[in-house]
Design a protein around this motif. Structure first.
Motif, PDB file in Angstrom:
ATOM      1  N   SER A  33       0.829  -1.209   0.000  1.00 13.75           N
ATOM      2  CA  SER A  33       0.000   0.000   0.000  1.00 13.75           C
ATOM      3  C   SER A  33       0.863   1.257   0.000  1.00 13.75           C
ATOM      4  O   SER A  33       0.526   2.255  -0.646  1.00 13.75           O
ATOM      5  CB  SER A  33      -0.933  -0.001   1.208  1.00 13.75           C
ATOM      6  OG  SER A  33      -1.871  -1.058   1.129  1.00 13.75           O
ATOM      7  N   GLU A 218      -5.386  -1.829   4.527  1.00  9.83           N
ATOM      8  CA  GLU A 218      -4.396  -2.571   3.718  1.00  9.83           C
ATOM      9  C   GLU A 218      -4.840  -3.992   3.405  1.00  9.83           C
ATOM     10  O   GLU A 218      -4.130  -4.733   2.711  1.00  9.83           O
ATOM     11  CB  GLU A 218      -3.058  -2.618   4.479  1.00  9.83           C
ATOM     12  CG  GLU A 218      -2.892  -3.772   5.463  1.00  9.83           C
ATOM     13  CD  GLU A 218      -3.822  -3.748   6.671  1.00  9.83           C
ATOM     14  OE1 GLU A 218      -3.927  -4.778   7.363  1.00  9.83           O
ATOM     15  OE2 GLU A 218      -4.438  -2.704   6.934  1.00  9.83           O
ATOM     16  N   ILE A 227      -7.576   2.654  -0.086  1.00 14.07           N
ATOM     17  CA  ILE A 227      -6.210   2.894  -0.527  1.00 14.07           C
ATOM     18  C   ILE A 227      -5.873   4.381  -0.486  1.00 14.07           C
ATOM     19  O   ILE A 227      -4.714   4.771  -0.282  1.00 14.07           O
ATOM     20  CB  ILE A 227      -5.997   2.328  -1.944  1.00 14.07           C
ATOM     21  CG1 ILE A 227      -6.222   0.814  -1.942  1.00 14.07           C
ATOM     22  CG2 ILE A 227      -4.590   2.644  -2.452  1.00 14.07           C
ATOM     23  CD1 ILE A 227      -5.340   0.055  -0.969  1.00 14.07           C
TER      24      ILE A 227
END
Length: 256
Positions: A33, A218, A227
């Motif tokens: 991420s 995540e 995100i």
């Protein structure tokens, strides 16, 4: 050229077993991420001394504290509840040492799950040790059979979390049995589950970008909106490092 900020991530630790050596590890979702959001992840195994921790942070522009097993409430003056499964003591010592120095430096920090709880207790807040007992009317926040268990979220519009999610129904991945009780001074609640359980906090201090989510943006079940939390974090780290986005290009330039 794009200047990508370096983001430290603490690693979990598993002691040696009969057939396996001891090892430090981290779930892919955390560092992937950060990569996807434009940062460079630097994995940090548990440190054994303050000098090492300081050298690590000297190299970092920001820090992400990952989730994991439970913080040991005895370290904060509380009794050990039967439901608590403490994380490795070495990891907890290291995490607390890193967090204290991060707070001193006012380094941008983002905590997820246990990471959010760490920020809260290090800054003077405390925790419910077992939601089922402390908040018996709460909805389930953990499902042992489903690591992507989800519930709805109510967010404060005038917050980073509100900016990310906007209006409409929000569902997030949740897997915890502990939760924030008293919020640390200088922080405010920016998201709750409809049952009242705190799911996000953000710093109100003008000199420190610090935030946490109890839920897991995540996770494998994360949405495109989830995100964006990492993008906001990486942007804040970049800004703190003295860089800004040139609106006429995709490059980042130092601010004089």
């Amino acid at each position: 050229m794009t200047c990508k900020p370096l983001i430290g991530l603490n690693a979990d630790f598993r002691a040696a077993a009969r057939t396996t050596p001891a090892f430090a590890y981290i779930a892919q979702g955390y560092y992937q991420s950060i990569i996807n959001a434009g940062g460079v992840p630097m994995l940090v195994p548990p440190q054994v001394d303050e000098e090492s921790a300081h050298r690590v942070l000297d190299a970092c522009d920001g820090f992400l504290f990952i989730g994991g097993a439970d913080l040991d409430p005895r370290n904060d003056g509380f009794m050990l509840h039967p439901s608590v499964r403490p994380m490795d003591a070495g990891r907890e010592t290291s995490d607390r040492m890193l967090m204290a120095e991060i707070a001193e430096r006012r380094m941008p920090v983002f905590g997820i799950g246990t990471g959010m709880q760490l920020i809260n207790v290090q800054q003077g807040g405390n925790l419910f040790l077992h939601i089922k007992e402390d908040l018996p009317s709460a909805v389930p926040h953990f499902d042992a059979q489903d690591t992507n268990h989800r519930h709805t979220l109510d967010v404060e519009g005038d917050s980073l979390i509100g900016r990310v999610y906007g209006d409409g129904e929000i569902r997030v991945t949740s897997r915890h049995h502990m939760a924030i009780d008293e919020v640390a001074p200088g922080f405010r609640v920016t998201a709750r589950c409809p049952d009242g359980v705190i799911e996000a906090i953000e710093s109100e201090m003008i000199d420190w970008f610090a935030m946490g989510t109890q839920f897991h943006p995540e996770s494998d079940a994360a949405s495109a909106l989830d995100i964006r939390i990492f993008e906001e974090f990486v942007d804040a780290v970049r800004a703190h490092a003295g860089q800004a986005v040139d609106p006429e290009s995709s490059e980042f330039h130092l601010v004089a």
